[in-house]
Design a protein around this motif. Structure first.
Motif, PDB file in Angstrom:
ATOM      1  N   ILE A  71      10.379  -0.844  -9.280  1.00  0.00           N
ATOM      2  CA  ILE A  71       9.434  -0.016 -10.028  1.00  0.00           C
ATOM      3  C   ILE A  71       9.093   1.213  -9.194  1.00  0.00           C
ATOM      4  O   ILE A  71       9.024   1.128  -7.962  1.00  0.00           O
ATOM      5  N   VAL A  72       8.920   2.329  -9.885  1.00  0.00           N
ATOM      6  CA  VAL A  72       8.472   3.553  -9.222  1.00  0.00           C
ATOM      7  C   VAL A  72       7.333   4.136 -10.053  1.00  0.00           C
ATOM      8  O   VAL A  72       7.514   4.433 -11.233  1.00  0.00           O
ATOM      9  N   PRO A  73       6.161   4.284  -9.440  1.00  0.00           N
ATOM     10  CA  PRO A  73       5.045   4.905 -10.151  1.00  0.00           C
ATOM     11  C   PRO A  73       5.275   6.409 -10.332  1.00  0.00           C
ATOM     12  O   PRO A  73       5.874   7.069  -9.476  1.00  0.00           O
ATOM     13  N   ILE A  74       4.791   6.922 -11.442  1.00  0.00           N
ATOM     14  CA  ILE A  74       4.837   8.360 -11.723  1.00  0.00           C
ATOM     15  C   ILE A  74       3.410   8.874 -11.594  1.00  0.00           C
ATOM     16  O   ILE A  74       2.493   8.332 -12.230  1.00  0.00           O
ATOM     17  N   ILE A  75       3.235   9.897 -10.768  1.00  0.00           N
ATOM     18  CA  ILE A  75       1.886  10.399 -10.536  1.00  0.00           C
ATOM     19  C   ILE A  75       1.777  11.892 -10.818  1.00  0.00           C
ATOM     20  O   ILE A  75       2.769  12.618 -10.783  1.00  0.00           O
ATOM     21  N   GLU A  76       0.577  12.298 -11.126  1.00  0.00           N
ATOM     22  CA  GLU A  76       0.190  13.712 -11.185  1.00  0.00           C
ATOM     23  C   GLU A  76      -0.972  13.819 -10.224  1.00  0.00           C
ATOM     24  O   GLU A  76      -2.021  13.201 -10.449  1.00  0.00           O
ATOM     25  N   GLY A  77      -0.779  14.557  -9.129  1.00  0.00           N
ATOM     26  CA  GLY A  77      -1.765  14.540  -8.056  1.00  0.00           C
ATOM     27  C   GLY A  77      -1.732  13.160  -7.430  1.00  0.00           C
ATOM     28  O   GLY A  77      -0.689  12.706  -6.981  1.00  0.00           O
ATOM     29  N   GLU A  78      -2.858  12.466  -7.440  1.00  0.00           N
ATOM     30  CA  GLU A  78      -2.895  11.078  -6.958  1.00  0.00           C
ATOM     31  C   GLU A  78      -3.081  10.089  -8.097  1.00  0.00           C
ATOM     32  O   GLU A  78      -3.157   8.891  -7.886  1.00  0.00           O
ATOM     33  N   ARG A  79      -3.148  10.611  -9.328  1.00  0.00           N
ATOM     34  CA  ARG A  79      -3.413   9.764 -10.492  1.00  0.00           C
ATOM     35  C   ARG A  79      -2.122   9.202 -11.083  1.00  0.00           C
ATOM     36  O   ARG A  79      -1.155   9.921 -11.268  1.00  0.00           O
ATOM     37  N   LEU A  80      -2.163   7.938 -11.412  1.00  0.00           N
ATOM     38  CA  LEU A  80      -1.034   7.261 -12.046  1.00  0.00           C
ATOM     39  C   LEU A  80      -0.949   7.681 -13.511  1.00  0.00           C
ATOM     40  O   LEU A  80      -1.936   7.604 -14.239  1.00  0.00           O
ATOM     41  N   SER A  93       0.830  -1.207   0.000  1.00  0.00           N
ATOM     42  CA  SER A  93       0.000   0.000   0.000  1.00  0.00           C
ATOM     43  C   SER A  93       0.861   1.251   0.000  1.00  0.00           C
ATOM     44  O   SER A  93       1.981   1.253   0.497  1.00  0.00           O
ATOM     45  N   ASN A  94       0.293   2.318  -0.547  1.00  0.00           N
ATOM     46  CA  ASN A  94       0.923   3.635  -0.546  1.00  0.00           C
ATOM     47  C   ASN A  94       2.390   3.611  -0.960  1.00  0.00           C
ATOM     48  O   ASN A  94       3.269   4.015  -0.198  1.00  0.00           O
ATOM     49  N   PRO A  95       2.668   3.120  -2.165  1.00  0.00           N
ATOM     50  CA  PRO A  95       4.072   3.074  -2.606  1.00  0.00           C
ATOM     51  C   PRO A  95       4.646   4.478  -2.777  1.00  0.00           C
ATOM     52  O   PRO A  95       3.915   5.436  -3.031  1.00  0.00           O
ATOM     53  N   ARG A  96       5.937   4.599  -2.605  1.00  0.00           N
ATOM     54  CA  ARG A  96       6.621   5.871  -2.861  1.00  0.00           C
ATOM     55  C   ARG A  96       6.564   6.144  -4.355  1.00  0.00           C
ATOM     56  O   ARG A  96       6.617   5.220  -5.164  1.00  0.00           O
ATOM     57  N   THR A  97       6.461   7.388  -4.705  1.00  0.00           N
ATOM     58  CA  THR A  97       6.264   7.776  -6.096  1.00  0.00           C
ATOM     59  C   THR A  97       7.174   8.933  -6.478  1.00  0.00           C
ATOM     60  O   THR A  97       7.794   9.557  -5.613  1.00  0.00           O
ATOM     61  N   VAL A  98       7.211   9.203  -7.778  1.00  0.00           N
ATOM     62  CA  VAL A  98       7.858  10.404  -8.305  1.00  0.00           C
ATOM     63  C   VAL A  98       6.829  11.137  -9.161  1.00  0.00           C
ATOM     64  O   VAL A  98       5.791  10.576  -9.510  1.00  0.00           O
ATOM     65  N   THR A  99       7.144  12.386  -9.498  1.00  0.00           N
ATOM     66  CA  THR A  99       6.265  13.159 -10.370  1.00  0.00           C
ATOM     67  C   THR A  99       6.878  13.215 -11.763  1.00  0.00           C
ATOM     68  O   THR A  99       8.041  12.846 -11.965  1.00  0.00           O
ATOM     69  N   ALA A 100       6.109  13.712 -12.706  1.00  0.00           N
ATOM     70  CA  ALA A 100       6.548  13.753 -14.104  1.00  0.00           C
ATOM     71  C   ALA A 100       7.810  14.578 -14.306  1.00  0.00           C
ATOM     72  O   ALA A 100       8.572  14.327 -15.236  1.00  0.00           O
ATOM     73  N   ASP A 101       8.070  15.548 -13.445  1.00  0.00           N
ATOM     74  CA  ASP A 101       9.273  16.376 -13.607  1.00  0.00           C
ATOM     75  C   ASP A 101      10.480  15.827 -12.843  1.00  0.00           C
ATOM     76  O   ASP A 101      11.541  16.435 -12.838  1.00  0.00           O
ATOM     77  N   SER A 102      10.337  14.651 -12.227  1.00  0.00           N
ATOM     78  CA  SER A 102      11.468  14.028 -11.523  1.00  0.00           C
ATOM     79  C   SER A 102      12.482  13.487 -12.517  1.00  0.00           C
ATOM     80  O   SER A 102      12.133  13.100 -13.638  1.00  0.00           O
ATOM     81  N   THR A 103      13.741  13.436 -12.090  1.00  0.00           N
ATOM     82  CA  THR A 103      14.791  12.891 -12.947  1.00  0.00           C
ATOM     83  C   THR A 103      14.936  11.387 -12.730  1.00  0.00           C
ATOM     84  O   THR A 103      14.491  10.842 -11.714  1.00  0.00           O
ATOM     85  N   VAL A 104      15.592  10.756 -13.680  1.00  0.00           N
ATOM     86  CA  VAL A 104      15.883   9.335 -13.569  1.00  0.00           C
ATOM     87  C   VAL A 104      16.744   9.070 -12.331  1.00  0.00           C
ATOM     88  O   VAL A 104      16.546   8.076 -11.630  1.00  0.00           O
ATOM     89  N   ALA A 105      17.678   9.962 -12.035  1.00  0.00           N
ATOM     90  CA  ALA A 105      18.532   9.789 -10.858  1.00  0.00           C
ATOM     91  C   ALA A 105      17.691   9.764  -9.579  1.00  0.00           C
ATOM     92  O   ALA A 105      17.943   8.956  -8.682  1.00  0.00           O
TER      93      ALA A 105
END
Length: 137
Positions: free
Chosen positions: A35-44, A10-22
């Motif tokens: 795996i790291v989900p990319i979110i905008e707000g709470e949406r995948l 539950s509640n995996p750590r995420t990055v946003t669309a402007d995050s870098t690969v590093a």
């Protein structure tokens, strides 16, 4: 067999669309995740995997400090609903040859990640073995 919500992370750590690969790679290291989900707000909106980083950044000689996760991420996602059962997860993993599924509510809100290992701990051993073979083909 059980529902996804009972065995997912539950509640995996995420990055946003402007995050870098590093940034995504450091998060994978710190969380021991592939795996790291990319979110905008709470949406995948996408996912980035350790394999994406290896093949699309390292092997191509791209700079992980300046490459955005959205440049390498998968956006045609295979997801599963937390109310579905583990049999459906196994079917999707085998059909799409993936080891991890983002768990998403009907409104697109990310609520978890289901890994092949999570399913293996709770599913029938024979069925899990068949799926592992299908994913690895």
């Amino acid at each position: 067999m059980g529902q996804i919500k009972e065995v997912m992370t539950s509640n995996p750590r995420t990055v946003t669309a402007d995050s870098t690969v590093a940034e995504a790679a450091r998060l994978m290291r710190d969380e021991d995740a592939g795996i790291v989900p990319i979110i905008e707000g709470e949406r995948l909106v996408g996912v980035v995997t350790d394999r994406d980083i290896a093949i699309k950044v390292a092997a191509e000689g791209k700079d992980p400090q300046s490459t955005k996760v959205t440049e390498i991420a998968a956006s045609d996602l295979v997801t599963i609903d937390p109310q579905q059962d583990l049999d459906e997860a196994l079917r999707l993993m085998a059909q799409h040859q993936v080891r991890r599924l983002p768990v998403v509510e009907e409104d697109g809100r990310l609520v978890g990640i289901l890994a092949q290992a999570d399913v293996a701990r709770h599913a029938d051993a024979e069925r899990t073995g068949e799926v592992v073979e299908e994913i690895s083909e």
